[in-house]
Design an enzyme around this catalytic site. Structure first.
Site, short mmCIF file in Angstrom:
data_model
loop_
_atom_site.label_atom_id
_atom_site.label_comp_id
_atom_site.label_asym_id
_atom_site.label_seq_id
_atom_site.Cartn_x
_atom_site.Cartn_y
_atom_site.Cartn_z
CE LYS A 7 -2.17 -0.87 3.71
NZ LYS A 7 -1.54 -2.18 3.98
N GLY A 10 4.43 0.46 8.97
CA GLY A 10 5.62 0.10 8.22
C GLY A 10 5.44 0.09 6.72
CG HIS A 11 2.87 2.32 4.53
ND1 HIS A 11 2.27 1.13 4.27
CD2 HIS A 11 1.93 3.14 4.98
CE1 HIS A 11 0.99 1.23 4.57
NE2 HIS A 11 0.75 2.43 5.01
CD GLN A 14 -2.29 -1.86 11.04
OE1 GLN A 14 -3.32 -1.27 11.23
NE2 GLN A 14 -1.12 -1.36 11.36
P1 GDP Z 1 2.76 -1.96 2.86
O1 GDP Z 1 2.88 -1.90 4.36
O2 GDP Z 1 1.41 -2.50 2.42
O3 GDP Z 1 3.13 -0.68 2.20
O4 GDP Z 1 3.80 -3.04 2.35
P2 GDP Z 1 5.37 -3.07 2.66
O5 GDP Z 1 5.95 -1.77 2.31
O6 GDP Z 1 5.62 -3.62 4.01
O7 GDP Z 1 5.84 -4.21 1.69
C1 GDP Z 1 5.88 -4.05 0.40
C2 GDP Z 1 7.31 -4.30 -0.09
O8 GDP Z 1 7.28 -4.66 -1.44
C3 GDP Z 1 8.20 -3.06 -0.06
O9 GDP Z 1 9.53 -3.44 0.14
C4 GDP Z 1 8.01 -2.45 -1.44
O10 GDP Z 1 9.09 -1.66 -1.87
C5 GDP Z 1 7.91 -3.68 -2.27
N1 GDP Z 1 7.03 -3.58 -3.44
C6 GDP Z 1 5.86 -2.92 -3.56
N2 GDP Z 1 5.31 -3.16 -4.78
C7 GDP Z 1 6.16 -4.00 -5.42
C8 GDP Z 1 6.13 -4.63 -6.70
O11 GDP Z 1 5.20 -4.49 -7.47
N3 GDP Z 1 7.18 -5.47 -7.03
C9 GDP Z 1 8.22 -5.69 -6.18
N4 GDP Z 1 9.18 -6.51 -6.58
N5 GDP Z 1 8.28 -5.10 -4.95
C10 GDP Z 1 7.26 -4.27 -4.58
#
Ligand code: GDP
Length: 434
Positions: free
Chosen positions: A19, A43-44, A226
């Site tokens: 996200k 934790g984004h 989340q």
């Molecule tokens: P969030 O909390 O929903 O934002 O998710 P996180 O940031 O914890 O996890 C997502 C991870 O995947 C991060 O390291 C992003 O940089 C990475 N990410 C997001 N979209 C993509 C994608 O389309 N491909 C790849 N390979 N990595 C991605």
């Protein structure tokens, strides 16, 4: 589809759907980005021009110059943690100034919330796997009508007194329940108050600000933290978070009415992950699961814990589509599946001799459902970094179309890498028109 002047982004699964990146991409089209629940447990991860930002509480919108970032009343706030995050952002050359607004009605996390949570988790036979940042106990105090709120900090002397009383009370509870010995409360309170005062310049009546902005024709993106399956009411209780991560939470957590909301966008990985304990019907253990974890770098961005990995669960996604009434889906991390010759998708559950496409309410049932899979052919070609739908292999298009058909929700965007520009749009009509 109606155009979303006020649009909510929610996680469809158990969080970590990417996200952060999606909100960062969408934020370009909105004036304000608002968080409405959760705390510094989100934790984004956002990567901009090769720089990696890990934001836990501050809306990622703050990373875009000129955008307003809002923390609504539904958020719980740990001032020392917030200050640290602000320092990181400022050190990266991003000026905050008047671009951050904190609801005066948001509840505070106090140091005893963290110690309480650690003690309670340690005492539980079946661990929930919380981040132990005091978020749950802060919400408990809010519901128990004994919480302290961000706006209380304005009257510093009064706030210090309230803290002293609250600390003393909690000390009595901790000593009775967990045998904790007495601590130097005054020193702790003074340290806390000295940090908490730094939030005063950002305090605001967030509901008034958002409603006036919408009246003026400005656009607001609500950023859920989340995911739906971790929602306090609709998630896999008790393995959930302590707030409403679903779309409804945006209204109560920011003070905007439901009729303001134009669109709800659900973000889901092309597969599934879950961090911590709790049911995960489509989990894949063994080498296949490890391969997904390694390719997807599936380790908690806050805790570093390895995430459990599995296949896309259409039963759960359909349920998320319903409770959020999703207008659209964004699928992330499609590229992580590039190596697979076959990709299973969970389409139905079976338990106690009955088959169902409904998502059961009880964690115990979810733990023992047998999943029926449909196996789709993999595309075995790199999709990493693709920016145009037409460049996608036909089998990747078919996979996306299958997910959309199963959930009944159109896919509007696909993420093919962690960077902003590694994104392909299939339909931009939900974006607010200027
Ligand atoms: P969030 O909390 O929903 O934002 O998710 P996180 O940031 O914890 O996890 C997502 C991870 O995947 C991060 O390291 C992003 O940089 C990475 N990410 C997001 N979209 C993509 C994608 O389309 N491909 C790849 N390979 N990595 C991605």
């Amino acid at each position: 589809m109606s155009k979303g002047k006020a649009t909510i982004v929610v996680g469809v699964q158990w969080g970590d759907e990417g996200k952060g990146k999606v909100v960062d991409v969408l934020a370009e089209h909105f004036d304000i980005v608002a968080r409405y629940q959760g705390g510094a447990n989100a934790g984004h991860t956002v990567i901009i021009d090769g720089n990696k930002f890990l934001l836990q509480l501050i809306p990622t919108g703050l990373l875009r110059p000129g955008k307003i970032a809002v923390l609504g009343n539904g958020v719980v706030l740990d001032p020392p943690a917030l200050l640290q995050e602000l320092e990181t952002v400022q050190a990266a050359g991003i000026s905050v100034g008047q671009r951050l607004l904190i609801s005066e009605r948001a509840h505070l996390i106090l140091p005893y919330h963290r110690t309480h949570e650690q003690a309670a988790e340690a005492a539980r036979a079946s661990k929930i796997g919380t981040t132990s940042k005091g978020i749950g106990p802060s919400y408990e105090d809010k519901a128990g009508r004994r919480g302290l709120r961000a706006g209380d900090v304005r009257d510093l002397a009064g706030f210090r007194q309230k803290c002293l009383e609250a600390f003393a009370e909690k000390q009595r509870v901790a000593s009775a329940l967990y045998g904790h010995s007495a601590r130097d409360t005054v020193r702790q309170v003074d340290e806390y108050v000295s940090k908490a005062r730094c939030i005063i310049p950002y305090l605001s009546d967030v509901s008034a600000h958002l409603n006036q902005a919408l009246d003026r024709g400005q656009t607001v993106l609500f950023e859920g933290a989340q995911g739906t399956l971790l929602d306090l009411d609709h998630g896999t209780y008790p393995f959930v978070t302590s707030s409403n991560a679903t779309a409804g939470g945006a209204c109560t957590g920011a003070g905007v009415g439901p009729t303001r909301i134009g669109a709800v966008i659900g973000v889901s990985k092309a597969y599934a992950t879950r961090v911590g304990s709790g049911p995960f019907p489509t989990e894949v253990t063994g080498p296949e699961g490890e391969k997904l974890r390694e390719r997807g770098s599936e380790y908690g961005s806050v805790t570093g814990r390895p995430r459990r990995c599995g296949w896309f669960d259409a039963v759960a996604a359909r349920y998320s589509a319903r409770v959020n009434h999703l207008s659209a889906l964004v699928i992330t991390k499609l590229d992580i599946l590039d190596h697979l010759a076959e990709i299973p998708v969970g389409v139905e559950y079976e338990w106690d001799g009955k088959r169902s496409t409904d998502f059961p309410a009880e964690a115990e049932v979810l733990e023992r459902v047998k999943v029926r899979y449909e196996v789709l052919p993999g595309w075995l070609q790199p999709t990493f970094g693709l920016t145009d739908y037409d460049q996608l292999p036909a089998k990747a298009k078919a996979y996306l179309s299958f997910l959309s058909g199963q959930t009944g929700v159109p896919i509007v965007m696909v993420s093919t890498g962690p960077q902003r520009d590694q994104t392909l749009w299939m339909d931009r009509s939900l974006l607010p028109s200027r």
